[in-house]
Every structure is written in C-alpha cells, then in structure tokens.
Design a protein around this motif. Structure first.
Motif, mmCIF file in Angstrom:
data_model
loop_
_atom_site.group_PDB
_atom_site.id
_atom_site.type_symbol
_atom_site.label_atom_id
_atom_site.label_comp_id
_atom_site.label_asym_id
_atom_site.label_seq_id
_atom_site.Cartn_x
_atom_site.Cartn_y
_atom_site.Cartn_z
ATOM 1 N N PRO A 74 4.138 -25.132 -89.776
ATOM 2 C CA PRO A 74 4.481 -25.349 -91.186
ATOM 3 C C PRO A 74 3.612 -24.498 -92.102
ATOM 4 C CG PRO A 74 4.255 -27.440 -90.012
ATOM 5 C CD PRO A 74 3.739 -26.378 -89.101
ATOM 6 N N PRO A 75 4.171 -24.022 -93.211
ATOM 7 C CA PRO A 75 5.544 -24.267 -93.693
ATOM 8 C C PRO A 75 6.562 -23.244 -93.185
ATOM 9 C CG PRO A 75 4.302 -23.121 -95.372
ATOM 10 C CD PRO A 75 3.359 -23.323 -94.223
ATOM 11 N N LEU A 76 6.229 -22.534 -92.088
ATOM 12 C CA LEU A 76 7.141 -21.531 -91.520
ATOM 13 C C LEU A 76 7.391 -21.867 -90.055
ATOM 14 C CD1 LEU A 76 5.373 -18.432 -93.127
ATOM 15 C CD2 LEU A 76 7.531 -19.464 -93.859
ATOM 16 N N ALA A 77 7.823 -23.102 -89.833
ATOM 17 C CA ALA A 77 7.950 -23.606 -88.473
ATOM 18 C C ALA A 77 9.295 -23.327 -87.834
ATOM 19 C CB ALA A 77 7.688 -25.112 -88.460
ATOM 20 N N LEU A 78 10.307 -23.011 -88.638
ATOM 21 C CA LEU A 78 11.675 -22.966 -88.124
ATOM 22 C C LEU A 78 12.392 -21.703 -88.577
ATOM 23 C CD1 LEU A 78 13.721 -24.929 -86.638
ATOM 24 C CD2 LEU A 78 14.500 -25.553 -88.933
ATOM 25 N N PRO A 88 -2.141 -20.066 -89.442
ATOM 26 C CA PRO A 88 -1.107 -20.138 -88.418
ATOM 27 C C PRO A 88 0.297 -19.832 -88.903
ATOM 28 C CG PRO A 88 -1.660 -22.329 -89.150
ATOM 29 C CD PRO A 88 -2.593 -21.399 -89.867
ATOM 30 N N ALA A 89 0.534 -19.937 -90.208
ATOM 31 C CA ALA A 89 1.894 -19.846 -90.719
ATOM 32 C C ALA A 89 2.231 -18.423 -91.148
ATOM 33 C CB ALA A 89 2.101 -20.800 -91.888
ATOM 34 N N THR A 131 13.389 -14.945 -90.361
ATOM 35 C CA THR A 131 14.071 -14.652 -89.101
ATOM 36 C C THR A 131 13.135 -14.837 -87.912
ATOM 37 O OG1 THR A 131 15.501 -13.067 -90.228
ATOM 38 C CG2 THR A 131 15.345 -12.871 -87.836
ATOM 39 N N LEU A 132 11.905 -14.362 -88.038
ATOM 40 C CA LEU A 132 10.882 -14.530 -86.999
ATOM 41 C C LEU A 132 9.777 -15.405 -87.573
ATOM 42 C CD1 LEU A 132 10.565 -10.772 -85.928
ATOM 43 C CD2 LEU A 132 12.174 -12.484 -85.049
ATOM 44 N N ALA A 174 5.781 -14.497 -82.597
ATOM 45 C CA ALA A 174 5.053 -15.765 -82.535
ATOM 46 C C ALA A 174 3.766 -15.609 -81.738
ATOM 47 C CB ALA A 174 5.936 -16.849 -81.921
ATOM 48 N N ARG A 175 3.828 -14.864 -80.634
ATOM 49 C CA ARG A 175 2.649 -14.686 -79.783
ATOM 50 C C ARG A 175 1.543 -13.927 -80.523
ATOM 51 N NH1 ARG A 175 5.268 -13.240 -75.756
ATOM 52 N NH2 ARG A 175 5.170 -10.967 -76.009
ATOM 53 N N ASN A 176 1.913 -12.836 -81.184
ATOM 54 C CA ASN A 176 0.918 -12.040 -81.902
ATOM 55 C C ASN A 176 0.402 -12.768 -83.140
ATOM 56 O OD1 ASN A 176 0.517 -9.030 -80.882
ATOM 57 N ND2 ASN A 176 2.612 -9.633 -80.421
ATOM 58 N N ALA A 177 1.290 -13.440 -83.858
ATOM 59 C CA ALA A 177 0.854 -14.195 -85.033
ATOM 60 C C ALA A 177 -0.144 -15.270 -84.633
ATOM 61 C CB ALA A 177 2.057 -14.815 -85.730
ATOM 62 N N SER A 178 0.122 -15.954 -83.516
ATOM 63 C CA SER A 178 -0.780 -17.003 -83.057
ATOM 64 C C SER A 178 -2.121 -16.417 -82.623
ATOM 65 C CB SER A 178 -0.141 -17.762 -81.890
ATOM 66 O OG SER A 178 -1.025 -18.746 -81.390
#
Length: 213
Positions: free
Chosen positions: A143-147, A91-92, A137-138, A78-82
């Motif tokens: 959205p659309p990959l929030a959870l 962002p997704a 999984t990660l 999440a940190r690297n993707a952001s």
C-alpha cells in the motif's frame, strides 16, 4: 507597618517580581532556541529522506530505461523495487501509464485487471467517468500501490508533477497530502517509457514517501 518599615518589603517584592520576569523571559528564550534547533534537525532529516527517495526513484527509472529492448515485467519490477526500496522503508512503488478513456477496454484486457480506485475498497472506476486515467501497471505490491490497475489520476498534485517530470526529464514531486488510500505522504515521479506488447509506451516510475508518523 510604618512607611519606613514598608520600604524594604516593597523593594524585596519588586526585586522578586523582576527576577521572576527575567527568569520567565530566559526560559521562553531557551524554549524558542530549543524549538528552533528541533525544527532545524527535523528539516534536515526530512531533506535527507527526500534526497534518498529521489535517488531511489532515479535508480528505478534507469532500470526501466535500461530494459527498453525487452521491457520490464511485473515480477522484475516488484523484485527490484523490493530489493532497493524496502530496506530504506520505501516499499510502495509503481510504473504507471496514461490511458485515455477510449483505450480503457484494451488496457484492461491487456492487464487482466480493471482500473480501480486507490482506497482500500479498490472499487472499479466507472467507465466514461473520466477522459483519461493513470493506472499502475507494474506495482511493488505494498500500500498504497498494492494492486495493478490502481488509478492515481486524482492524487493531489499528480497532474502537475507529471507535467514537470515530462518537461524537465527528471524526478519531481507532488505536494504532501493524503493519498487515495488514506495514507499521508507524497509521490515522487520520473518519466520512464517501457516496452509493452512490442510497443514502447510512455509512462512514469512512481515512489510513495510516507509522511512522518
């Protein structure tokens, strides 16, 4: 009016009509030219946008591969993707892995989350409804990959894109369409196994590119 007097009037009318037709044709030609130029500019912008997204997808793929000795955790992903994707308005992102129905219960215990639909309701996908799933999984957390646990298995063109990515070993894309979350766009995918629970698991980096708004 006598015929001799009507002749100049008729000539003026004919010239006026001809002028109008020529002007209309010129206007139509200019409009088509402007429309063509706008289409070329739009196509160039879209191509540049997709090239940027593909480069960022490849960067995420290499990040996961380079961490093959230790694996990538949820927080790291999440940190690297952001950090990489958000400034470019991508962002997704997610790391997804194929899960057979027979291994679903074990996967959900490991994840601590059920496999859910990609729409806003995030309903639990009925057990046994499919032979396999493609849960995220990660995730990047947007959205659309929030959870974690969102199943992308039914996204249009996803199976074919994963097959191409596996065979070619590089970034491929789904067709433009409407995601399960109702957002228009496409997914870029790239193969990237990840170390999970002391075992290397096959998976894919996925980046969502929104359609034009």
């Amino acid at each position: 009016m006598r015929p001799r007097q009507l002749a100049p009037v008729a000539l003026v009318v004919v010239v006026a009509i001809a002028g109008f037709v020529v002007a209309r044709l010129d206007a139509d030609r200019d409009a088509r030219r402007d429309s063509g130029r706008r289409a070329e500019v739009a196509a160039t912008q879209i191509h540049a946008r997709l090239a940027q997204a593909a480069s960022l997808t490849e960067s995420l793929r290499r990040f996961v591969l380079d961490a093959g000795g230790t694996g990538v955790s949820s927080d790291q992903f999440a940190r690297n993707a952001s950090r990489w994707l958000s400034p470019a308005d991508f962002p997704a992102a997610a790391w997804v892995e194929p899960v057979p129905d027979a291994g679903r219960a074990a996967y959900e215990r490991r994840l601590g989350q059920p496999i859910v639909t990609p729409d806003d309701r995030h309903s639990v996908v009925p057990a046994g409804s499919r032979s396999s799933y493609l849960p995220a999984t990660l995730v990047s957390g947007f959205p659309p990959l929030a959870l974690p646990g969102i199943d992308l298995g039914h996204e249009p063109g996803m199976a074919a894109a994963l097959d191409r990515a596996t065979r070619l070993g590089r970034v491929t894309a789904t067709p433009v369409g409407r995601s399960g979350a109702g957002t228009s766009g496409l997914f870029l995918v790239a193969p990237a196994p990840n170390l999970v629970s002391n075992g290397l698991r096959a998976g894919y980096v996925v980046v969502f590119v929104r359609g034009r708004r």
